[in-house]
Every structure is written in C-alpha cells, then in structure tokens.
Design a protein around this motif. Sequence first.
Motif, PDB file in Angstrom:
ATOM      1  N   LYS A   1       1.347  -1.420   0.020  1.00 52.42           N
ATOM      2  CA  LYS A   1       0.281   0.614  -0.109  1.00 52.42           C
ATOM      3  C   LYS A   1       0.611   1.276   0.232  1.00 52.42           C
ATOM      4  CE  LYS A   1      -4.095   1.167   0.443  1.00 52.42           C
ATOM      5  NZ  LYS A   1      -5.414   0.768  -0.540  1.00 52.42           N
ATOM      6  N   ARG A  27      -1.123   4.783  -2.467  1.00 47.11           N
ATOM      7  CA  ARG A  27      -2.013   6.673  -1.651  1.00 47.11           C
ATOM      8  C   ARG A  27      -0.730   7.603  -1.495  1.00 47.11           C
ATOM      9  NH1 ARG A  27      -0.021   4.776   3.950  1.00 47.11           N
ATOM     10  NH2 ARG A  27       1.240   3.892   3.790  1.00 47.11           N
ATOM     11  N   ASN A  84      -6.345   8.316   6.379  1.00 45.61           N
ATOM     12  CA  ASN A  84      -5.192   7.698   6.337  1.00 45.61           C
ATOM     13  C   ASN A  84      -5.523   6.110   7.504  1.00 45.61           C
ATOM     14  OD1 ASN A  84      -2.330   6.528   5.360  1.00 45.61           O
ATOM     15  ND2 ASN A  84      -1.796   6.116   7.474  1.00 45.61           N
ATOM     16  N   CYS A 103      -7.619   3.236   2.566  1.00 43.85           N
ATOM     17  CA  CYS A 103      -5.975   3.535   2.884  1.00 43.85           C
ATOM     18  C   CYS A 103      -4.774   2.880   3.318  1.00 43.85           C
ATOM     19  CB  CYS A 103      -6.270   4.520   3.522  1.00 43.85           C
ATOM     20  SG  CYS A 103      -6.917   6.216   3.185  1.00 43.85           S
ATOM     21  N   ILE A 135      -5.973   7.131  -3.625  1.00 39.40           N
ATOM     22  CA  ILE A 135      -6.427   8.205  -2.771  1.00 39.40           C
ATOM     23  C   ILE A 135      -5.592   9.004  -2.190  1.00 39.40           C
ATOM     24  CG2 ILE A 135      -7.578   7.424  -0.108  1.00 39.40           C
ATOM     25  CD1 ILE A 135      -8.823   5.151  -1.429  1.00 39.40           C
ATOM     26  N   LEU A 181      -3.697  12.281   0.036  1.00 35.75           N
ATOM     27  CA  LEU A 181      -4.297  12.457   0.860  1.00 35.75           C
ATOM     28  C   LEU A 181      -3.237  13.958   1.390  1.00 35.75           C
ATOM     29  CD1 LEU A 181      -4.051   9.248   2.044  1.00 35.75           C
ATOM     30  CD2 LEU A 181      -5.609  10.581   3.496  1.00 35.75           C
ATOM     31  N   SER A 237       1.100   1.820   7.987  1.00 37.20           N
ATOM     32  CA  SER A 237       0.910   0.697   6.428  1.00 37.20           C
ATOM     33  C   SER A 237       1.522  -0.615   7.690  1.00 37.20           C
ATOM     34  CB  SER A 237       1.009   0.771   5.947  1.00 37.20           C
ATOM     35  OG  SER A 237       0.850   0.016   5.357  1.00 37.20           O
TER      36      SER A 237
END
Length: 497
Positions: free
Chosen positions: A254, A289, A377, A382, A392, A394, A409
């Motif tokens: 991710k 992300r 997040n 996310c 996504i 941010l 994460s």
Amino acid sequence: MTEQTLPLCIAGQWRLGRGERYASYYPATGEPVAWLNAANVEDVNEAIEGAHQAFLHSGWAQRKPHERAAVLYRIAQLIREQAEELAQLQRQDNGKPIGETRNLVASAAGTFQFFAAACETLEETITPSRGDFVTMSVYEPMGVVAAITPWNSPIASEAQKVAPALAAGNAVVIKPAEITPLLALQLARLCEEAGLPKGLISVLPGKGSVLGDAITRHPLVKRVSFTGGTRTGKHIAHIAADKMMPVSLELGGKSPTIVLDDADLDHAVAGVLYGIFSSSGEACIAGSRLFVARALYEPFMLRLCAAAANIKVGNPADETTQMGPLISAAHRESVERYVALGLSEGGRLRLGGQRLTGDEYDKGFYYPPTILEGLSNDQRVCQEEIFGPVLIALPFDDEADLLDQANDSLYALAAGIWSRDYKRAWSLGRKIQAGTVWINTYKQFSISTPFGGWRDSGLGREKGRLGILQYMEQKSLYWGMNERPLAWASEHREVAP
C-alpha cells in the motif's frame, strides 16, 4: 483458438494434467484463449519426485558454473528470438497492453542473461585463517525448489525465480497462477530447447489452495519462492516453519508516493500517474496512497486529474493503449466494492469511479482511473490493498505529519518521493519504511538491484548479483595443516603396558 487441450510439463514429460479441464480467458473479451487440464496432487508428487531424480542424476548440479551459464544464455537468446510471440501470448493471458508485455518479455530475457553471468562469476571464499588449518566457504544447490508466481506479470516473475534457481544448480517446479498458465508452459519449452536436462523443470497450473499447499508441504521441496497475496504468503510461512525450510515471500503493498512542496510538477504528475495507473493498478508496488504538501494540494490535483482523464483505456492489442482491462469480472467487482467502501467512509470521487461501458468495454473487464479524496489514512481503503486503478489522495502539513501517515501501514514494500532538493529527498527516503524508495521516478526496476519488502510485504530479497545465493546452501570446509596430531588426543592417549 482451438478446443485442443494443452499438455503440461510434468517430470520431463509433456502430457495432460489429471485435474479438471478449464479455460484461460482473455480479459479484454471474456473469451477463452486456451484449454488445459489442471494438475492434481498426484501430478504434484510425480513432478517433485521426478525433479529430485533429475537433480541427483542429470549431472546439472555437477556442471561447471560456466557450463550452466551457457544454457541460461541460450534461454535468454530464445526468449529474444520469440519476443513478439511471447508478448502477444502474455497479452492474451492477462490482458496487459502489448507495449507493457513486450517490456516484461525483454525483462525476462535480461534476467536469464544476468543470472548466467552471476553464475559463472560467483566466487567462493578462502576465509582468514585462525589456526593450523585453511578455511573455505562454498555454495551448493539445495535440490528441488518451488516457484509460485502471480497472474499480474507472469513471465517476468517466473524468470526472476527460475533463472537464479537453475543457475544455482537446482531443479524447479513452477506453480503459475491458475488463470495465467500460458507463459510458464512456454518458458519450460524454451528451457528444454536450450539444453536443460529433462525433469529439471515442471509446470503445474491449477488451484493454488490445493497445488501450492501440496508443493509447499512436500518433504523433497527445499525452498519456496512465492509472489502473491499476504494471507497466502503467511500460510506458506507457517508450513515452512514446521519444515525448517527457507522461503522468499514478495507480498502485498500500500505504497505511499509523496509530492513535496518543491517538486517538479511535470515529473511528479507523470510519475504518480505511472505509479498507480500503469498495469491498471494491478501491481504490488503501485503508488496507491498519494501524499501532497497541503499548500500544493489543490493545484497539483487539478493537473493530476486532467492528465488522468486523458489516459487511454482500451484494447490491449492497440499500440496506443495505456490501460487494459482488469484480470477478471470478479476482480473488477472487488475494486468496485472498495470504491463504494471509500465513499461510505466519507470519501469523495475526484475522478472515475464508474464502470466503463459501450462496445469493447462491455465485453471485457475494464475500469477507469479513479481518484478518491477526503479520507484519513486510518480508513480501510487507505490501509487495505485494492490492487486496481484506485488512488487515495491525502494532504499533509509537515514532515512529521507525513512520516506518521506514510509509515502507518502493515505494508512496507515501496515508496516514491518527488522533490528538487536531493538532500531533503535523501533524508526523507532514509526515514520512510519500505524495501524500495524511488526518488523523482517510480516503478523502475533493475535486475541488478535487490527487491523485497518489510513487515506484511514479505521476507527475503529477489534480484541482485547475490540473489543466486537464495537458492544455495553455504558450507564451510576446514583443511588441516598441522604437522603433529591434535594435541588433545595426544595428551590423553592411554599408554599400553
């Protein structure tokens, strides 16, 4: 296509699998491109036992390194000679655009060439003496190793496992993804044509939950290299722990991609688009992300969305296509559920988010570039891997805020940083927790550079000159140089009356 059922490569023989007959489908149309019988557990046992016998008796492991290297060089040459055929076959196997599949085929050829060179130049070591002896460190093949590969980039992933394993002197059993078996079968043919002894390579298509489990548990399998989902990787790791067997696990991601306030926007926009939307987002290292400095957020998003809206989504056979279909109808539905989840969590659609329709889109499993914003997040979209063309976005306030979010994460596979200040980028790159960090570029690879992840993104490393050692056992040899017998034995020897 014809209705002819393709044979499998099992223990040096090309024959039908004993499992159920099934089709490999072209994701652009949903139509079958090939039929084959899956392997079953009986085939698994035959392939592994045959591989073990080939390892013991074919002489492959005993060949001089340069002799093994010659076969690998020949495999690389054959891949290049058949590059267009292989690229078209992979396009049909998993729906990637033809430009991308050509690059993957070229990568596979380069991988075999690289590990051929690594094989014939690998040095063993005379270590510093600490007594009346000479000490040596040598490397030997393991025996039968397994390569369990994913559907998103078959021939490149298979080459990254098969080439170093063969270079090291092993036999290899390939378990390709059930839905993309064609490239592994063709690679086995090329290996045999290049002079690899029969039985040293087998290909076992079918359900991973059955075949992958049987392969991993088999006592003759000495190592498993797996690329795929984190849940399956953890299952393999548990089996391996019981066997005391080493594994290489390249799992999910991710990955954060970061645009600092001094970034070159032309480079950053192009890199962010490529990082998430190439391969239709079906990549473990996708930059899914996006963190943008708050002061730059809105102007950057305007440029990014305008560029993303111009990405050409369509027929993978078209030379100008940038994004092809997703791998299957079921996977597209999974991506759609994640987008719906993001909206339910309070997100807003900045771009995309609706299935493409009309003419060719109705036949295949297409989904457009999609950008969500307005989320935090810690929300599921996310934190969980979507494995599709969903970004996504941010904003962040400062470096401390950025690091808190980017490193928050379970995954730690890759990251990207966009900045004109190389010192700032270097400092941030060292603080980001990831196996690979790209600075002012993204999703670029070199077979000479090790690759892998931290935490739930995996264990071990592939690629790199020493990647061959992942498939070898290290052995120490001591050569006694003492003039007299060992003192302990002499001092305690009984004297006969």
